[in-house]
Design a protein around this motif. Structure first.
Motif, PDB file in Angstrom:
ATOM      1  N   ASP A   1       0.835  -1.209   0.000  1.00  0.00           N
ATOM      2  CA  ASP A   1       0.000   0.000   0.000  1.00  0.00           C
ATOM      3  C   ASP A   1       0.866   1.254   0.000  1.00  0.00           C
ATOM      4  O   ASP A   1       0.607   2.207  -0.750  1.00  0.00           O
ATOM      5  N   PHE A   2       1.896   1.252   0.859  1.00  0.00           N
ATOM      6  CA  PHE A   2       2.756   2.430   0.942  1.00  0.00           C
ATOM      7  C   PHE A   2       3.533   2.620  -0.357  1.00  0.00           C
ATOM      8  O   PHE A   2       3.703   3.758  -0.827  1.00  0.00           O
ATOM      9  N   ALA A   3       4.008   1.506  -0.941  1.00  0.00           N
ATOM     10  CA  ALA A   3       4.733   1.601  -2.215  1.00  0.00           C
ATOM     11  C   ALA A   3       3.840   2.220  -3.287  1.00  0.00           C
ATOM     12  O   ALA A   3       4.298   3.031  -4.102  1.00  0.00           O
ATOM     13  N   ASP A   4       2.574   1.849  -3.282  1.00  0.00           N
ATOM     14  CA  ASP A   4       1.634   2.411  -4.258  1.00  0.00           C
ATOM     15  C   ASP A   4       1.444   3.909  -4.047  1.00  0.00           C
ATOM     16  O   ASP A   4       1.354   4.683  -5.008  1.00  0.00           O
ATOM     17  N   LEU A   5       1.374   4.332  -2.783  1.00  0.00           N
ATOM     18  CA  LEU A   5       1.238   5.759  -2.488  1.00  0.00           C
ATOM     19  C   LEU A   5       2.498   6.513  -2.900  1.00  0.00           C
ATOM     20  O   LEU A   5       2.435   7.600  -3.476  1.00  0.00           O
ATOM     21  N   ARG A   6       3.646   5.923  -2.605  1.00  0.00           N
ATOM     22  CA  ARG A   6       4.919   6.586  -2.884  1.00  0.00           C
ATOM     23  C   ARG A   6       5.181   6.715  -4.374  1.00  0.00           C
ATOM     24  O   ARG A   6       5.747   7.717  -4.837  1.00  0.00           O
ATOM     25  N   THR A   7       4.801   5.714  -5.147  1.00  0.00           N
ATOM     26  CA  THR A   7       5.088   5.721  -6.582  1.00  0.00           C
ATOM     27  C   THR A   7       3.971   6.329  -7.413  1.00  0.00           C
ATOM     28  O   THR A   7       4.115   6.489  -8.625  1.00  0.00           O
ATOM     29  N   GLY A   8       2.845   6.668  -6.789  1.00  0.00           N
ATOM     30  CA  GLY A   8       1.763   7.299  -7.534  1.00  0.00           C
ATOM     31  C   GLY A   8       0.768   6.340  -8.128  1.00  0.00           C
ATOM     32  O   GLY A   8      -0.143   6.754  -8.851  1.00  0.00           O
ATOM     33  N   VAL A   9       0.911   5.044  -7.840  1.00  0.00           N
ATOM     34  CA  VAL A   9      -0.067   4.073  -8.334  1.00  0.00           C
ATOM     35  C   VAL A   9      -1.426   4.362  -7.692  1.00  0.00           C
ATOM     36  O   VAL A   9      -2.477   4.261  -8.328  1.00  0.00           O
ATOM     37  N   THR A  10      -1.397   4.736  -6.404  1.00  0.00           N
ATOM     38  CA  THR A  10      -2.603   5.143  -5.683  1.00  0.00           C
ATOM     39  C   THR A  10      -2.463   6.617  -5.320  1.00  0.00           C
ATOM     40  O   THR A  10      -1.426   7.035  -4.802  1.00  0.00           O
ATOM     41  N   ASN A  11      -3.489   7.390  -5.593  1.00  0.00           N
ATOM     42  CA  ASN A  11      -3.396   8.837  -5.392  1.00  0.00           C
ATOM     43  C   ASN A  11      -4.099   9.346  -4.145  1.00  0.00           C
ATOM     44  O   ASN A  11      -4.026  10.535  -3.832  1.00  0.00           O
ATOM     45  N   THR A  12      -4.810   8.459  -3.442  1.00  0.00           N
ATOM     46  CA  THR A  12      -5.525   8.875  -2.244  1.00  0.00           C
ATOM     47  C   THR A  12      -5.295   7.874  -1.120  1.00  0.00           C
ATOM     48  O   THR A  12      -4.937   6.717  -1.365  1.00  0.00           O
ATOM     49  N   ALA A  13      -5.506   8.339   0.107  1.00  0.00           N
ATOM     50  CA  ALA A  13      -5.390   7.469   1.274  1.00  0.00           C
ATOM     51  C   ALA A  13      -6.436   7.893   2.292  1.00  0.00           C
ATOM     52  O   ALA A  13      -6.920   9.037   2.270  1.00  0.00           O
ATOM     53  N   SER A  14      -6.771   6.998   3.180  1.00  0.00           N
ATOM     54  CA  SER A  14      -7.782   7.299   4.190  1.00  0.00           C
ATOM     55  C   SER A  14      -7.254   8.344   5.174  1.00  0.00           C
ATOM     56  O   SER A  14      -6.031   8.479   5.346  1.00  0.00           O
ATOM     57  N   PRO A  15      -8.140   9.089   5.829  1.00  0.00           N
ATOM     58  CA  PRO A  15      -7.699  10.072   6.825  1.00  0.00           C
ATOM     59  C   PRO A  15      -6.837   9.450   7.917  1.00  0.00           C
ATOM     60  O   PRO A  15      -5.878  10.070   8.384  1.00  0.00           O
ATOM     61  N   ALA A  16      -7.158   8.215   8.319  1.00  0.00           N
ATOM     62  CA  ALA A  16      -6.384   7.556   9.371  1.00  0.00           C
ATOM     63  C   ALA A  16      -4.950   7.311   8.918  1.00  0.00           C
ATOM     64  O   ALA A  16      -3.999   7.500   9.687  1.00  0.00           O
ATOM     65  N   VAL A  17      -4.787   6.895   7.667  1.00  0.00           N
ATOM     66  CA  VAL A  17      -3.448   6.644   7.132  1.00  0.00           C
ATOM     67  C   VAL A  17      -2.663   7.948   7.039  1.00  0.00           C
ATOM     68  O   VAL A  17      -1.493   8.013   7.433  1.00  0.00           O
ATOM     69  N   LEU A  18      -3.284   8.993   6.535  1.00  0.00           N
ATOM     70  CA  LEU A  18      -2.598  10.269   6.391  1.00  0.00           C
ATOM     71  C   LEU A  18      -2.225  10.861   7.745  1.00  0.00           C
ATOM     72  O   LEU A  18      -1.149  11.452   7.908  1.00  0.00           O
TER      73      LEU A  18
END
Length: 302
Positions: free
Chosen positions: A209-226
Motif C-alpha cells: 500500500d505504501f509503495a503504491d502511495l509513494r510511486t503514484g499508483v494510488t493517489n488517495t489514502a484514508s484520513p487515518a493513514v494520512l
C-alpha cells in the motif's frame, strides 16, 4: 534511478587544475588515452562503473564530481563500488550474474544468502542493500504500471527541489528524500508501513500500500493513514491536504534545510509562515542544523 551526471567540461577543468595528464587518468581508470580524450571532447561518456576510479584519480569525492539525483538502487550501488555486473557471479558464488541481474531489473529479489557478500563488496550495510533493492523493484513496478515517467519526474523534482509538490506521491517522495539524507537512505516501504501501523495502533497500511502511495499508483489514502503518516514523518497533517500554500511552506523549509546542509545559507529563519505552515519546532531544528554546520565548518577551516 537516474545515473550519475557526467560533465565533460567539469572533468576537464578539474584535471587541468590538478595538472594531471590524460595518460595518467587513462592508466588509473584502465582505458586508453584516446578514450579519456573522447570523454572530455564529448564524443563518448564513461561507463558508470568507471566513475569511482575517475573521481579517485582526480582526487574528488564521487558525489561532488558526479552528483546523482535521488537515492541509489541496486545498479547504482554496484556502479558506485566500481564493479561490472558480470563480476558479481564470482562474488555470490554462482555460474552467472543472473541473480544480480534479476534483482537490478526488479524482476525478483536476491536470496538471503547473496546479501552479505554483495553488501560487503559494495561497502554498504545489508539494510542499505535491501533498501536499494526496494527502489529497483519499485521502479520496475512503476514501469509495468505505466507510471515510470511520472515517478522519474517526481523523484527528480524532489531531489532538485525545483518546486512545491502537488500530488500525494510527490509530497511523500520529497519528505523521504529530504528527511533521510544519509547514505542509508529512507526507511523501506515495509518499515514505513510498520511505523504507520504502530502509531495508529492497528494494521491500516501494508508495505505494498505504501509503495503504491509513494510511486503514484494510488493517489488517495484514508484520513487515518494520512494522520499516522504525518506523525511518523514529522510534518503537519495539513501537508497532505490539497492546499498549495501549505505544501509550498513545507517545501520552503526543506529547500532551506538543503541549502543549509550545502553551506549556502548561514542562518535559516521562518519568513511569513502562517499558522498552517511549518511548526516552530521544525523551524528550530532547521536553525539548529544550520548553526551546527557553521560550527563544524569553522572548526575544519572549510
Amino acid at each position: 534511478m537516474p545515473a550519475r551526471r557526467f560533465d565533460r567540461g567539469r572533468v576537464r577543468s578539474v584535471r587541468r587544475a590538478a595538472e594531471i595528464p590524460q595518460a595518467d587518468v587513462a592508466k588509473a581508470v584502465g582505458v586508453g588515452d584516446s578514450t579519456v580524450a573522447g570523454w572530455e571532447l564529448g564524443s563518448s561518456v564513461p561507463d558508470q562503473e568507471k566513475l569511482p576510479a575517475l573521481a579517485k584519480v582526480l582526487k574528488w569525492d564521487l558525489d561532488d564530481l558526479f552528483p546523482r539525483e535521488g537515492l541509489p538502487d541496486l545498479k547504482d550501488l554496484r556502479c558506485d563500488a566500481g564493479y561490472y555486473r558480470y563480476e558479481m557471479a564470482e562474488v555470490i558464488g554462482t555460474k552467472s550474474d543472473g541473480p544480480v541481474a534479476g534483482a537490478e531489473q526488479g524482476v525478483r529479489r536476491l536470496k538471503d544468502k547473496y546479501v552479505p557478500a554483495l553488501a560487503a563488496k559494495y561497502g554498504v550495510s545489508e539494510a542499505e542493500l535491501r533498501r536499494a533493492e526496494d527502489r529497483s523493484i519499485a521502479a520496475a513496478e512503476a514501469k509495468k504500471n505505466g507510471t515510470a515517467g511520472e515517478l522519474g519526474t517526481q523523484a527528480g523534482a524532489a531531489a532538485d527541489i525545483s518546486g512545491p509538490p502537488g500530488s500525494l506521491s510527490e509530497k511523500i517522495t520529497l519528505i523521504l528524500q529530504r528527511s533521510y539524507p544519509g547514505p542509508q537512505g529512507p526507511p523501506s516501504d515495509a518499515e514505513m508501513a510498520a511505523d504507520v501501523n504502530a502509531h495508529a495502533g492497528a494494521e491500516i497500511l501494508t508495505a505494498d500500500d505504501f509503495a503504491d502511495l509513494r510511486t503514484g499508483v494510488t493517489n488517495t489514502a484514508s484520513p487515518a493513514v494520512l494522520e499516522a503518516l504525518a506523525a511518523v514523518i514529522g510534518v503537519s497533517r495539513m501537508y497532505f491536504e490539497p492546499d498549495e500554500t501549505v505544501a509550498a511552506q513545507v517545501y520552503e523549509g526543506l529547500h532551506l534545510l538543503a541549502a543549509a546542509k550545502k553551506g549556502t545559507v548561514g542562518r535559516v529563519r521562518a519568513r511569513g509562515l502562517g499558522s498552517q505552515g511549518l511548526s516552530p519546532k521544525m523551524m528550530a531544528l532547521v536553525n539548529e542544523l544550520a548553526a551546527e554546520l557553521e560550527e563544524k565548518e569553522a572548526d575544519t577551516g572549510k
